[in-house]
Each structure stands twice: as structure tokens, then as C-alpha cells.
Scaffold this motif. Structure first.
Motif, PDB file in Angstrom:
ATOM      1  N   ALA A  52      -7.861  10.671  67.581  1.00  0.00           N
ATOM      2  CA  ALA A  52      -6.189  10.696  67.660  1.00  0.00           C
ATOM      3  C   ALA A  52      -5.596  10.187  66.456  1.00  0.00           C
ATOM      4  O   ALA A  52      -4.621  10.449  65.956  1.00  0.00           O
ATOM      5  N   TYR A 111      -3.013  11.868  64.254  1.00  0.00           N
ATOM      6  CA  TYR A 111      -1.645  11.428  64.174  1.00  0.00           C
ATOM      7  C   TYR A 111      -1.649  10.508  63.006  1.00  0.00           C
ATOM      8  O   TYR A 111      -1.261   9.299  63.197  1.00  0.00           O
ATOM      9  N   TYR A 126       7.771  13.355  64.119  1.00  0.00           N
ATOM     10  CA  TYR A 126       8.132  13.007  65.460  1.00  0.00           C
ATOM     11  C   TYR A 126       9.739  12.494  65.293  1.00  0.00           C
ATOM     12  O   TYR A 126      10.013  12.076  66.196  1.00  0.00           O
ATOM     13  N   GLN A 166       9.976  16.614  73.664  1.00  0.00           N
ATOM     14  CA  GLN A 166       9.365  15.157  74.149  1.00  0.00           C
ATOM     15  C   GLN A 166      10.547  14.609  75.145  1.00  0.00           C
ATOM     16  O   GLN A 166      10.281  14.132  76.142  1.00  0.00           O
ATOM     17  N   CYS A 186       2.253   6.264  73.736  1.00  0.00           N
ATOM     18  CA  CYS A 186       3.940   6.260  73.503  1.00  0.00           C
ATOM     19  C   CYS A 186       4.385   6.637  72.171  1.00  0.00           C
ATOM     20  O   CYS A 186       5.355   7.216  71.805  1.00  0.00           O
ATOM     21  N   SER A 232       5.532   7.839  68.865  1.00  0.00           N
ATOM     22  CA  SER A 232       6.540   7.355  67.965  1.00  0.00           C
ATOM     23  C   SER A 232       7.939   6.871  68.734  1.00  0.00           C
ATOM     24  O   SER A 232       8.869   6.525  68.378  1.00  0.00           O
ATOM     25  N   LEU A 258       9.533   8.111  71.312  1.00  0.00           N
ATOM     26  CA  LEU A 258      10.479   9.143  71.787  1.00  0.00           C
ATOM     27  C   LEU A 258      10.720   9.048  73.362  1.00  0.00           C
ATOM     28  O   LEU A 258      11.919   8.860  73.758  1.00  0.00           O
ATOM     29  N   SER A 259       9.740   8.947  73.976  1.00  0.00           N
ATOM     30  CA  SER A 259       9.765   8.711  75.403  1.00  0.00           C
ATOM     31  C   SER A 259      10.226   7.154  75.922  1.00  0.00           C
ATOM     32  O   SER A 259      11.013   7.251  76.914  1.00  0.00           O
ATOM     33  N   ASP A 312      -0.488   2.788  72.117  1.00  0.00           N
ATOM     34  CA  ASP A 312      -0.911   4.034  71.399  1.00  0.00           C
ATOM     35  C   ASP A 312      -2.399   3.498  70.410  1.00  0.00           C
ATOM     36  O   ASP A 312      -2.275   2.446  69.940  1.00  0.00           O
ATOM     37  N   ASP A 327      -6.259   1.687  72.530  1.00  0.00           N
ATOM     38  CA  ASP A 327      -7.120   2.910  73.071  1.00  0.00           C
ATOM     39  C   ASP A 327      -7.007   2.823  74.539  1.00  0.00           C
ATOM     40  O   ASP A 327      -7.725   1.866  75.154  1.00  0.00           O
ATOM     41  N   MET A 328      -6.496   3.616  75.237  1.00  0.00           N
ATOM     42  CA  MET A 328      -6.419   3.841  76.630  1.00  0.00           C
ATOM     43  C   MET A 328      -7.761   4.081  77.457  1.00  0.00           C
ATOM     44  O   MET A 328      -7.977   3.757  78.446  1.00  0.00           O
ATOM     45  N   ALA A 373      -0.564  13.097  76.004  1.00  0.00           N
ATOM     46  CA  ALA A 373      -1.502  11.980  75.373  1.00  0.00           C
ATOM     47  C   ALA A 373      -2.808  12.181  76.441  1.00  0.00           C
ATOM     48  O   ALA A 373      -3.994  12.064  75.710  1.00  0.00           O
TER      49      ALA A 373
HETATM   50  C1  LIG Z   1       2.144  14.318  71.377  1.00  0.00           C
HETATM   51  S1  LIG Z   1       1.926  12.391  70.997  1.00  0.00           S
HETATM   52  C2  LIG Z   1       3.018  11.767  72.341  1.00  0.00           C
HETATM   53  C3  LIG Z   1       4.488  11.331  71.693  1.00  0.00           C
HETATM   54  C4  LIG Z   1       4.997  10.174  72.404  1.00  0.00           C
HETATM   55  N1  LIG Z   1       4.975  10.433  73.807  1.00  0.00           N
HETATM   56  C5  LIG Z   1       6.327  10.362  71.779  1.00  0.00           C
HETATM   57  O1  LIG Z   1       7.370  10.303  72.598  1.00  0.00           O
HETATM   58  O2  LIG Z   1       6.487  10.297  70.436  1.00  0.00           O
HETATM   59  C6  LIG Z   1       0.412  12.091  71.806  1.00  0.00           C
HETATM   60  C7  LIG Z   1       0.233  10.344  71.366  1.00  0.00           C
HETATM   61  O3  LIG Z   1      -1.275  10.211  72.235  1.00  0.00           O
HETATM   62  C8  LIG Z   1      -1.868   9.011  71.518  1.00  0.00           C
HETATM   63  N2  LIG Z   1      -3.252   8.983  71.903  1.00  0.00           N
HETATM   64  C9  LIG Z   1      -4.228   9.924  72.026  1.00  0.00           C
HETATM   65  N3  LIG Z   1      -5.244   9.295  72.461  1.00  0.00           N
HETATM   66  C10 LIG Z   1      -4.957   8.092  72.743  1.00  0.00           C
HETATM   67  C11 LIG Z   1      -5.785   7.145  73.400  1.00  0.00           C
HETATM   68  N4  LIG Z   1      -7.111   6.998  73.426  1.00  0.00           N
HETATM   69  N5  LIG Z   1      -5.211   5.899  73.666  1.00  0.00           N
HETATM   70  C12 LIG Z   1      -3.978   5.624  73.308  1.00  0.00           C
HETATM   71  N6  LIG Z   1      -3.089   6.633  72.895  1.00  0.00           N
HETATM   72  C13 LIG Z   1      -3.737   7.862  72.557  1.00  0.00           C
HETATM   73  C14 LIG Z   1      -1.816   9.540  70.083  1.00  0.00           C
HETATM   74  O4  LIG Z   1      -1.935   8.862  69.150  1.00  0.00           O
HETATM   75  C15 LIG Z   1      -0.328  10.205  69.936  1.00  0.00           C
HETATM   76  O5  LIG Z   1       0.607   9.405  69.453  1.00  0.00           O
END
Ligand SMILES: C[S@@+](CC[C@H](N)C(=O)[O-])C[C@H]1O[C@@H](n2cnc3c(N)ncnc32)[C@H](O)[C@@H]1O
Lengths: 127, 303
Positions: free
Chosen positions: B10, B14, B22, B32, B58, B60, B62-63, B78, B125-126, B145
Motif C-alpha cells: 500500500a 499510495y 485525495y 470519501q 486515515c 489524506s 478526508l475521513s 496509515d 501498519d494495521m 482500507a
Molecule cells: C482509499 S485510501 C483511504 C482514504 C482515507 N480514508 C481518506 O479519507 O483520505 C486507503 C488507505 O489505506 C491505507 N492502508 C492500506 N494498507 C494499510 C495498512 N496495512 N495499515 C494502515 N493503512 C493502510 C493506504 O495507505 C491508504 O491511505
């Protein structure tokens, strides 16, 4: 990173017992004022680790300009006066650690803070 | 179109270029926002209280911005530093009083100031757990995410193990009676099942809510989880069950009401306060709009 967030953060590197509280090695700290919200601090108090707040405040103290109003070393029992709540709000919400490190108390692992964002990413062998 | 999750890690997908979208694409922003509003609605938060909310993935911010408009305090994590950078700039702008005008939901030209940000960010990293004390958060949201955990980027990354570690730590850091709402894009039905199974395996109650089930484009999956440890019948009943997916399609009309702030804006910014704040910003050498008769004047709201 606000001191509020610091109060909840732990280190979960392999081999840690508590991983709490993380020690702050601050290089840059700024104050961003925001309006006092009494309801908010009062709501947060029950879950707050007050000892860790005091510890954190001591660790950043020499980088905080202007010096924040004093908060008591121990949380007073019963009703807390507004001035104390306001000072506590300021400490928790307005003090931001911008550059520095968080240090795991058990393993000594350092987590860098850059532009206010702690990097808690673990390496494969730390999980 | 191939799925971004197949392209690798990711934090590589990203990158800076993707992250900027974003901030600039109003379609992206609106999608979003809309999903976040729905997620907040599904959280059933206590109405007159600010909640302490974790935003996982999270991005960028936006949420997070929607969370703070509703009067909540949030922490976002993130794995992409580039996405966090955009979030960081957004937060900094709110402190500097830069009127980055927020587009409102009706898409009209009316603008309103973004509130001072209540968000803090974490690079994490979640899939490796969540580094917080037990029972920290009142709620958790995650927007677009979670599906990333279904893919492995290295030999040592096992999706199921990462999902289980994630959910068990999520369970631990939520307060009892808290809810988590995680909107995700499953590539296959199996992925949705794997995700729900891992969530229930660690003790969560709940299931998947599907909005607009008949539209391939608008269809959205929300994993709605409750960690009520007493598992009272009532809560369980109000939760969608995991086995039978609940198909809820929400008409545009019934969505109207959900945009109200659930809590009075925290500490109203008075004119004196704003002028004092601008003064400090000027002293720090930041560029700030001049004080005029419009300073701190209330902007028209959306209603
Ligand atoms: C579609 S974007 C979400 C946008 C966000 N909600 C916003 O409002 O901007 C998906 C996000 O999930 C994050 N992501 C993907 N895998 C992840 C992980 N293992 N741990 C944390 N974040 C992760 C990506 O880096 C990316 O920023």
C-alpha cells in the motif's frame, strides 16, 4: 503528536511487557492554541493516566515556549476547579511534539517523530 | 481496471502522486465524505458528547475531517507516509487559519472555514496490531482500507494472521460497548467472508451491511462490529448478523438528515479569539489574511 495521544500510545515491539509509558525525547515542540472545552477534558479524565501526563510534561518542558500554566503533580480528589481543568486542557490538546523520539521503556526501541507524526512501523522481526 | 491491492504494498501504491489526488479530485473527496458520513451514522455514537475515534487507514485525512466537523477527536493511522503528508498539511492549514475552503456537500459555491483540526497522525501498519492502551477509543472507523489486509506483500505476510492480529488488538483498544465500522471493497465474496470470520473469531459481534446492493458502482460494504462484552440481547439484535448479510439500500431521501452535527461545535471561535490567534501566527512569520469586517463572520451553512 499531542500529549493526549501520547497518553494512550504503547510500544508493541516483540518482547515488551507493558511498553508504557513511552518516554519522549523532544527536539521540537510547538503550541497550537485551541479554545478551552471543559466538557471535553472532564470526559477524558477517567481514562487518563495522570502520572504519564506529568512524566511527559517534564520530558518536554524545556522545549515548550511559552511555559504552560502549572498543573498539580497529583490529580486532586473530587471536584476540580476550572483553572486546573483549563491548564490541563492546554497541556493535553495544545502542546504538540513535532520532532524527536518516543522510547520504549522495556526494550529501548526508538520510534522517530517527524513533522509531528510518530513512526510506529515495526520491522518483520519485531512482530 | 486492475485492483490497486494487486500492485504491491500500500505504501508504494499510495505514493505522492496518488496522495495528491485525495486533495484535488472533488469526486474522490465527495465519495470519501459520503462513506464517512454513513460510517458515522452506523456507529450510533452518544449524541451530545465528543467521542475519541480511531481512523484506520486515515490516508489524506478526508475521513478525519468529517469526524472533526462533527465535533469528535480523532487519531489516524496509515502505512503510507505520502498519504499522511497530505493529511499533515491539511491539519497544519487548519491551525494557520488558511482558508482552504471546504467544498460543501451540495456542491454549491458556498464555503465555510474548516474547523481547527482535532486529529493526530501515526505512521503504522494495521496488520501488525494497534499500539494503544486497552479500552482507549469510543469508536473506530476505517474507510476503504481493510481489503488491503487480504493481500500479502512478502513471503512472511500471511493475510489471515494479519487480519486476526488486527482484529484482536482492535477489540482490546475499544471501550466496552464501542462500535467499529469498517467500509471495505472486497474483491471476491470469499474475501468478505474471510474478513467477517476473523472479526468474529476474536470475539466481535456484528456483520456486514451492504448499501446499494444492486448497483455495481455504488455498492458499499460496511463491516459493523460491536464489542459489548456483556453481549446483551438487544445490542446483538440491532446488529446485522454475519451469516446472512443484511441488504440495506438507503435512498437518497433518508440520507438527508444524517449530516447534522451531533454535537454543538466545540468552543465557538469568537472574533477576539481569532484575531488574537492571527496575531500569534503573524509573529511567527506565517502569512495570514488581514483582519476585516468579515473576520469571524458566520458563513452560510448548508441548510
Ligand atoms: C482509499 S485510501 C483511504 C482514504 C482515507 N480514508 C481518506 O479519507 O483520505 C486507503 C488507505 O489505506 C491505507 N492502508 C492500506 N494498507 C494499510 C495498512 N496495512 N495499515 C494502515 N493503512 C493502510 C493506504 O495507505 C491508504 O491511505
Amino acid at each position: 503528536m499531542r500529549l493526549l495521544t501520547h497518553n494512550y500510545l504503547i510500544s508493541n515491539v516483540k518482547g515488551t511487557k507493558e511498553g508504557y509509558p513511552l518516554q519522549i525525547e523532544a527536539e521540537e515542540v510547538v503550541i497550537e492554541d485551541s479554545p478551552f472545552d471543559q466538557e471535553l477534558v472532564t470526559g477524558i479524565l477517567p481514562k487518563l493516566n495522570y502520572e504519564a501526563v506529568i512524566g511527559a510534561l517534564h520530558q518536554v518542558a524545556d522545549k515548550v515556549e511559552p511555559k504552560p500554566a502549572d498543573i498539580p503533580e497529583k490529580l486532586p480528589e473530587g471536584e476540580i476547579d476550572t483553572a486546573t481543568l483549563e491548564a490541563l486542557y492546554h497541556v493535553l490538546f495544545n502542546i504538540h511534539v513535532i520532532e524527536g523520539h518516543l522510547v520504549c521503556p522495556d526494550t529501548g526501541r526508538k520510534f522517530p517523530i517527524k513533522q509531528g507524526i510518530p513512526n510506529m512501523i515495526l520491522h518483520e522481526d519485531e512482530i | 481496471m486492475s485492483r490497486p491491492e494487486l500492485s504491491g504494498h500500500a505504501s508504494i501504491f499510495y505514493n505522492e502522486r496518488e496522495a495528491r489526488k485525495y486533495n484535488s479530485s472533488s469526486r474522490m473527496v465527495n465519495v470519501q465524505r459520503e462513506i464517512t458520513l454513513r460510517a458515522i451514522e452506523l456507529l450510533l455514537l452518544s449524541p451530545d458528547k465528543a467521542s475519541y475515534i480511531l481512523d484506520i487507514g486515515c490516508g489524506s485525512g478526508l475521513s478525519g475531517q468529517v469526524l472533526e466537523e462533527k465535533g469528535h477527536i480523532w487519531v489516524g493511522c496509515d502505512v503510507s507516509r505520502d498519504m499522511l503528508q497530505v493529511a499533515h498539511e491539511r491539519i497544519d492549514d487548519s491551525f494557520d487559519g488558511n482558508n482552504k475552503n471546504v467544498e460543501n456537500d451540495e456542491g454549491s459555491d458556498e464555503v465555510h472555514d474548516p474547523p481547527l483540526s482535532t486529529g493526530d497522525l501515526l505512521h503504522h501498519d494495521m496488520g501488525t496490531g494497534l499500539p494503544f492502551r486497552p479500552a482507549t477509543f469510543d469508536a473506530c472507523i476505517s474507510i476503504s482500507a481493510l481489503q488491503w489486509l487480504c493481500y500479502s506483500n512478502s513471503a512472511s505476510q500471511n493475510p489471515k494472521r494479519r487480519l486476526l492480529r488486527f482484529f484482536s488488538q482492535l477489540y482490546a483498544i475499544l471501550k466496552k460497548s464501542a462500535r467499529a465500522v469498517l467500509q471495505f471493497y472486497p474483491e471476491t465474496a470469499e474475501q468478505a467472508v474471510l474478513i467477517s470470520e476473523c472479526a468474529t473469531a476474536v470475539g466481535f459481534g456484528g456483520g456486514v451491511v451492504v448499501d446499494y446492493p444492486n448497483s455495481t458502482k455504488a455498492k458499499k460494504h460496511y463491516l459493523v462490529l460491536s464489542c459489548d462484552r456483556t453481549s446483551s440481547k438487544q445490542v446483538q439484535q440491532s446488529m446485522p448478523s454475519v451469516e446472512e448479510q443484511t441488504h440495506v439500500s438507503v435512498s437518497a431521501a433518508s440520507r438527508k438528515g444524517i449530516d447534522k452535527p451531533i454535537r454543538k461545535k466545540k468552543g465557538i471561535k469568537t472574533k477576539e479569539w481569532i484575531i488574537k490567534k492571527k496575531e500569534t501566527q503573524r509573529k511567527r512569520g506565517k502569512s495570514v489574511r488581514p483582519d476585516t469586517k468579515y473576520t469571524a463572520r458566520r458563513r452560510p451553512t448548508k441548510f
